[in-house]
Design an enzyme around this catalytic site. Structure first.
Site, short mmCIF file in Angstrom:
data_model
loop_
_atom_site.label_atom_id
_atom_site.label_comp_id
_atom_site.label_asym_id
_atom_site.label_seq_id
_atom_site.Cartn_x
_atom_site.Cartn_y
_atom_site.Cartn_z
CD GLU A 1 -3.01 1.39 -3.76
OE1 GLU A 1 -3.96 2.15 -3.92
OE2 GLU A 1 -2.11 1.60 -2.96
CG ASP B 1 -1.47 3.44 5.68
OD1 ASP B 1 -2.31 3.92 4.90
OD2 ASP B 1 -0.75 4.14 6.42
CG ASP C 1 -1.77 1.23 1.31
OD1 ASP C 1 -2.85 1.18 0.70
OD2 ASP C 1 -1.38 2.23 1.94
#
Ligand SMILES: [Zn+2]
Length: 417
Positions: A270, A366, A186
Site C-alpha cells: 500500500e 488482513d 497488508d
C-alpha cells in the site's frame, strides 16, 4: 543494464585531543551559523517578509566572518559552513512543501544535540584514516572497505564519540532476481504483515516487554526531583531503553524485509503516504472532516515509523536482489470483496473478520487486504509500463532513477510495451 548506487559508510573516529578540540569548535561554528541564519529568517517570517535563501545567507556569512564579534568563524572550514546554509535552505524548502506534511519549519540547534559538520569535498581516505580539511588525518576504526567515488562526508558526535559518515556512488550491474513470484502485503497492527499467500508475521513480543519497561521508567522519572542526580540517572536509563527498543525494531525489520525480498521478485504494498493522508483527512465522529491526529501513543508511532522503514528496506533490498516494489492506492483495500469486488463497510464484520454481504466470501480481514493489494498490483502491471512509471515518483533512498523495473516485468513474464 547498469545503475548508480549511493551508499554511506560510517566509522567511529579516533581523533587525538587536538583534533577532537577542533571538531568541537567546528561543530560549534556550524551550529552558530545555522542558528544565526535561522533567527534572521524567523524574524523575516514574523514580519511577513520573504526569507533569505542560500545566496543571501552566504553573503551574510561573509560579513560575519569579517566582523570582530564573529571572527571565530574563520577558523572553521568555509565550505562546511556553506554546506550548513545549504542544509538550512533545504530544511526551509521542505518545511514549506505541502507534499511533505510531516516536515516543519527548521528548529534551533542546541549544543550537544546532533553536533555535526559536513564537507562537500576536499576530504580523502586511506584505509584507516580520513583527511578532514583544516583538521588533518584522523584515524578511524575500519570495519569495511570503502568502494566507489567519494561524494561527501559528515562528522558527527554521538555521546562521547565522534563518527564519520562517507557517502559514495558507484555503478553496478542490476542483478537478476532468483524468484519469479509476485506477492501483496497488508500492513497491520495485530499482524505486522499479512502476505497474500496467507502467511503472516506477528509484531515482536520482546517489544511489548520493553515498552512496558519504558512506561514504568517514565513513571518513576516523574516522581523524582527534576535535575537531581537520581533524576539524571533515571533519564539515562530511559535513553538506554529507547536505544534498545530502536535496535530491536531495526533487527526485526531487517530480518523480515530480507526474507520477503529474497523470496519474491515483485512486492506490492500500500502507498503509505496516500494511506496516512486519506486517514487523517477523514476525521471521526467527534471532529468530522477536520484533520484528525492519528491515534497518539508510543505504540502507534513506532508502528507507523516501522512500516515506513520497512517499505524503504524492501525497496533497497529488492534493488540488490534485482526485484522491485510496487506501491498501489490503499483506499478500500479492507472493504472490497476480492471475489465479487463489492465495496462496503459492512463487509468488515469485526477488526479481524471479513464476510462479503453480496457473495458470502469469508476470510481474515488482513488477508483480504493483502489479496486486494496484490490484485491492484496485477492491474497496474497489466496496464503496462506507462502507469508503472508514475509509481516511481517516490524514489527510495539510495537508488538511482534506473530501477530494475523492466527487468522485474520480464521476470514475471509480463510483456514490456
Ligand atoms: Zn463478494
Amino acid at each position: 543494464m547498469k545503475q548508480v548506487i549511493r551508499k554511506a559508510f560510517k566509522f567511529k573516529l579516533n581523533p587525538n585531543s587536538d583534533q577532537a578540540q577542533k571538531m568541537v569548535e567546528f561543530a560549534g561554528a556550524n551550529r552558530f551559523v545555522w542558528n544565526k541564519a535561522l533567527a534572521k529568517n524567523l524574524t523575516l517570517l514574523e514580519y511577513k517578509k520573504p526569507i533569505l535563501w542560500y545566496q543571501e545567507m552566504n553573503f551574510w556569512l561573509g560579513l560575519w566572518k569579517k566582523s570582530n564579534e564573529y571572527g571565530f568563524l574563520k577558523q572553521a572550514h568555509s565550505q562546511s559552513l556553506q554546506q550548513t546554509l545549504k542544509q538550512l535552505e533545504r530544511a526551509f524548502k521542505n518545511g514549506f512543501d505541502k507534499k511533505q506534511p510531516l516536515k516543519r519549519i527548521p528548529r534551533f540547534k542546541r549544543k550537544g544535540q546532533k553536533d555535526s559538520f559536513s564537507y562537500p569535498q576536499g576530504f580523502k581516505l586511506d584505509g584507516n584514516s580520513v583527511f578532514l580539511p583544516k583538521i588533518g588525518w584522523v584515524k578511524y576504526r575500519s570495519s569495511r572497505k570503502v568502494v566507489g567515488e567519494l561524494k561527501n562526508c559528515t562528522v558527527s558526535r554521538r555521546g562521547k564519540h565522534w563518527y564519520v559518515s562517507v557517502q559514495v556512488e558507484y555503478e553496478a550491474e542490476i542483478p537478476r532476481h532468483s524468484a519469479n513470484s509476485i506477492i501483496g502485503l497488508d500492513l497491520g497492527v495485530k499482524r505486522f504483515i499479512t502476505l497474500s499467500d496467507g502467511s503472516y508475521i506477528e509484531p515482536i513480543n520482546s517489544f511489548k516487554k520493553l515498552e512496558k519497561k519504558l512506561a514504568f521508567a517514565q513513571r518513576r522519572l516523574s516522581k523524582k526531583v527534576k535535575f537531581s542526580s537520581n533524576w539524571k540517572k533515571q533519564k539515562q536509563r530511559i535513553a538506554r531503553l529507547h536505544e534498545k527498543i530502536a535496535n530491536v525494531r531495526l533487527d526485526f525489520l531487517h530480518k523480515t524485509s530480507t526474507s520477503i525480498s529474497k523470496n519474491h521478485a515483485m512486492i506490492v504494498v500500500e502507498d503509505l503516504k496516500v494511506r496516512n493522508m486519506s486517514k487523517s483527512a477523514k476525521g471521526n465522529i467527534d471532529k468530522p472532516g477536520k484533520n484528525v491526529k492519528p491515534k497518539s501513543g508510543l505504540n502507534k508511532s513506532i508502528l507507523d515509523q516501522g512500516w515506513g522503514m520497512f517499505v524503504q528496506m524492501l525497496e533497497y533490498k529488492q534493488n540488490w536482489f534485482g526485484g522491485d516494489v510496487l506501491r498501489v492506492d490503499p483506499r478500500h483495500t479492507s472493504q472490497t470483496c476480492p471475489k465479487c469486488q463489492n465495496i462496503s463497510r459492512a463487509n468488515r464484520k469485526t477488526q479481524s473478520a471479513f464476510a462479503c454481504t453480496e457473495c458470502g466470501f469469508k476470510a481474515n480481514a488482513d488477508l483480504v487486504g493483502a489479496l486486494n493489494v496484490l490484485a491492484r498490483g496485477h492491474r497496474v502491471l497489466a496496464c503496462g509500463v506507462e502507469t508503472l512509471v508514475s509509481t516511481l515518483k517516490q524514489e527510495p533512498v539510495g537508488s538511482s532513477d534506473t530501477r530494475p523495473l523492466l527487468n522485474g516485468l520480464k521476470l514475471l513474464g509480463i510483456p514490456v510495451l
